[in-house]
Design a protein around this motif. Structure first.
Motif, PDB file in Angstrom:
ATOM      1  N   ARG A 105       0.847  -1.191   0.000  1.00  0.00           N
ATOM      2  CA  ARG A 105       0.000   0.000   0.000  1.00  0.00           C
ATOM      3  C   ARG A 105       0.884   1.243   0.000  1.00  0.00           C
ATOM      4  N   VAL A 106       0.648   2.119  -0.958  1.00  0.00           N
ATOM      5  CA  VAL A 106       1.393   3.367  -1.029  1.00  0.00           C
ATOM      6  C   VAL A 106       0.445   4.499  -0.659  1.00  0.00           C
ATOM      7  N   ILE A 107       0.762   5.177   0.431  1.00  0.00           N
ATOM      8  CA  ILE A 107      -0.041   6.312   0.888  1.00  0.00           C
ATOM      9  C   ILE A 107       0.708   7.582   0.503  1.00  0.00           C
ATOM     10  N   VAL A 108       0.095   8.371  -0.358  1.00  0.00           N
ATOM     11  CA  VAL A 108       0.737   9.563  -0.904  1.00  0.00           C
ATOM     12  C   VAL A 108       0.204  10.794  -0.183  1.00  0.00           C
ATOM     13  N   MET A 109       1.108  11.528   0.456  1.00  0.00           N
ATOM     14  CA  MET A 109       0.739  12.752   1.150  1.00  0.00           C
ATOM     15  C   MET A 109       0.701  13.923   0.173  1.00  0.00           C
ATOM     16  N   ALA A 110      -0.313  14.772   0.303  1.00  0.00           N
ATOM     17  CA  ALA A 110      -0.342  16.008  -0.470  1.00  0.00           C
ATOM     18  C   ALA A 110       0.876  16.860  -0.135  1.00  0.00           C
ATOM     19  N   VAL A 111       1.419  17.521  -1.132  1.00  0.00           N
ATOM     20  CA  VAL A 111       2.470  18.509  -0.868  1.00  0.00           C
ATOM     21  C   VAL A 111       1.804  19.690  -0.170  1.00  0.00           C
ATOM     22  N   PRO A 112       2.301  20.106   0.987  1.00  0.00           N
ATOM     23  CA  PRO A 112       1.609  21.118   1.782  1.00  0.00           C
ATOM     24  C   PRO A 112       1.885  22.548   1.316  1.00  0.00           C
ATOM     25  N   PRO A 113       1.109  23.491   1.798  1.00  0.00           N
ATOM     26  CA  PRO A 113       1.408  24.898   1.525  1.00  0.00           C
ATOM     27  C   PRO A 113       2.677  25.336   2.246  1.00  0.00           C
ATOM     28  N   THR A 114       3.276  26.410   1.749  1.00  0.00           N
ATOM     29  CA  THR A 114       4.488  26.973   2.337  1.00  0.00           C
ATOM     30  C   THR A 114       4.271  28.477   2.525  1.00  0.00           C
ATOM     31  N   LYS A 115       5.354  29.184   2.772  1.00  0.00           N
ATOM     32  CA  LYS A 115       5.305  30.639   2.818  1.00  0.00           C
ATOM     33  C   LYS A 115       5.803  31.253   1.506  1.00  0.00           C
ATOM     34  N   VAL A 116       5.939  30.427   0.470  1.00  0.00           N
ATOM     35  CA  VAL A 116       6.498  30.861  -0.807  1.00  0.00           C
ATOM     36  C   VAL A 116       5.392  30.903  -1.861  1.00  0.00           C
ATOM     37  N   ARG A 117       5.115  32.077  -2.377  1.00  0.00           N
ATOM     38  CA  ARG A 117       4.003  32.268  -3.316  1.00  0.00           C
ATOM     39  C   ARG A 117       4.141  31.409  -4.564  1.00  0.00           C
ATOM     40  N   GLU A 118       5.355  31.382  -5.147  1.00  0.00           N
ATOM     41  CA  GLU A 118       5.541  30.643  -6.397  1.00  0.00           C
ATOM     42  C   GLU A 118       5.197  29.166  -6.239  1.00  0.00           C
ATOM     43  N   LEU A 119       5.562  28.598  -5.103  1.00  0.00           N
ATOM     44  CA  LEU A 119       5.233  27.188  -4.860  1.00  0.00           C
ATOM     45  C   LEU A 119       3.745  26.997  -4.647  1.00  0.00           C
ATOM     46  N   ASN A 120       3.154  27.864  -3.865  1.00  0.00           N
ATOM     47  CA  ASN A 120       1.743  27.705  -3.526  1.00  0.00           C
ATOM     48  C   ASN A 120       0.826  27.863  -4.723  1.00  0.00           C
ATOM     49  N   ILE A 167       1.528  26.598  -7.815  1.00  0.00           N
ATOM     50  CA  ILE A 167       1.588  25.414  -8.680  1.00  0.00           C
ATOM     51  C   ILE A 167       1.315  24.110  -7.940  1.00  0.00           C
ATOM     52  N   VAL A 168       1.607  24.048  -6.652  1.00  0.00           N
ATOM     53  CA  VAL A 168       1.456  22.801  -5.902  1.00  0.00           C
ATOM     54  C   VAL A 168       0.038  22.231  -5.963  1.00  0.00           C
ATOM     55  N   PRO A 169      -1.035  23.047  -5.868  1.00  0.00           N
ATOM     56  CA  PRO A 169      -2.376  22.453  -5.980  1.00  0.00           C
ATOM     57  C   PRO A 169      -2.619  21.729  -7.292  1.00  0.00           C
ATOM     58  N   VAL A 170      -1.979  22.187  -8.358  1.00  0.00           N
ATOM     59  CA  VAL A 170      -2.108  21.494  -9.646  1.00  0.00           C
ATOM     60  C   VAL A 170      -1.486  20.107  -9.555  1.00  0.00           C
ATOM     61  N   TYR A 171      -0.317  20.038  -8.950  1.00  0.00           N
ATOM     62  CA  TYR A 171       0.361  18.754  -8.764  1.00  0.00           C
ATOM     63  C   TYR A 171      -0.425  17.848  -7.817  1.00  0.00           C
TER      64      TYR A 171
END
Length: 255
Positions: A172-187, A189-193
């Motif tokens: 079983r592979v449990i995949v965690m969502a990539v969380p929000p950060t304090k960095v706008r550029e990451l936040n 695109i991460v929801p798309v991923y």
């Protein structure tokens, strides 16, 4: 070397990586990595955009930590649950794991700075040799930091899952969502991923997706909530309260 000494060595390399990463984050998160910038060009090559920094990271952090894991695997031999991924997993220190998963056989095989491509290259030796029943994975944020092409990141992730299930389809592979950060550029695109991860898990046997984005972000903004921000000014990694969210979400899935 005793198990305690090995753990101390791993912790020492973790500290080394944290200090090293702080020197690189500033130049790695420039506005040019904004996926929504009209002039943005995604990075479709192995490594980082700055190959000199990437070579230094591999030689001084990635390989030494892997050597420690290899030695530990020889003595450990097996583990029912293995956490694997990037710095968010690496920073899930033994005392925090014990707190969130008491009386569980849990092994941490995270490496700070790991990307999908580097995890793919080590999943067999670092994780699958332990014959886990459950793998908890958090990966992809560093790919976004480097502005990797989304199609490349998605293919790498699919290959990781294929490698795991080729070894044992029942893992079983449990995949965690990539969380929000304090960095706008990451936040941005991460929801798309994360949407890709969620859809992939929904369609793939023995893969589960755990959403934590909404638990960790501000109610009306795409930023990490202040209660989860580390005191040292770290803009990327949540604090111990974030791992409490992980534990709350994961315990029902890892009985």
């Amino acid at each position: 070397m005793s198990r305690a000494n090995k753990n101390n060595s791993i912790s020492a390399h973790l500290l080394l990586w944290v200090l090293f990463s702080l020197s690189l984050v500033g130049c790695s998160l420039r506005p040019s990595k904004d996926y929504y910038d009209p002039n943005f060009v995604c990075f479709n090559e192995p490594g980082w955009r700055n190959q000199k920094d990437f070579k230094q990271y591999i030689e001084k952090i990635w390989f030494p930590v892997r050597l420690l894991y290899s030695e530990d695997n020889k003595s450990k031999k097996s583990s029912r649950v293995v956490f694997v991924g990037n710095s968010l997993v690496h920073l899930f220190l033994p005392e925090l794991i014990k707190k969130e998963f008491p009386n569980q056989s849990v092994t941490n095989r995270g490496i700070g700075g790991d990307m999908t491509e580097t995890l793919l290259s080590r999943i067999q030796e670092d994780v699958l040799t332990l014959s886990p029943s459950v793998i908890v994975m958090e990966i992809g944020g560093n790919d976004m930091i480097q502005g990797k092409c989304l199609s490349l990141v998605q293919r790498n992730f699919q290959s990781i899952i294929e490698t795991v299930h080729k070894k044992n389809p029942s893992i079983r592979v449990i995949v965690m969502a990539v969380p929000p950060t304090k960095v706008r550029e990451l936040n941005q695109i991460v929801p798309v991923y994360n949407l890709f991860l969620s859809n992939f898990a929904r369609k793939t046997k023995n893969v589960e997706y755990v959403e934590v984005w909404d638990d960790l972000r501000k109610p009306d903004e795409l930023f990490l909530r202040e209660e989860f921000v580390r005191d040292n000014g770290d803009k990327l990694h949540f604090n111990e309260k974030g791992y409490e969210i992980w534990g709350k979400k994961l315990r029902p899935l890892v009985p």
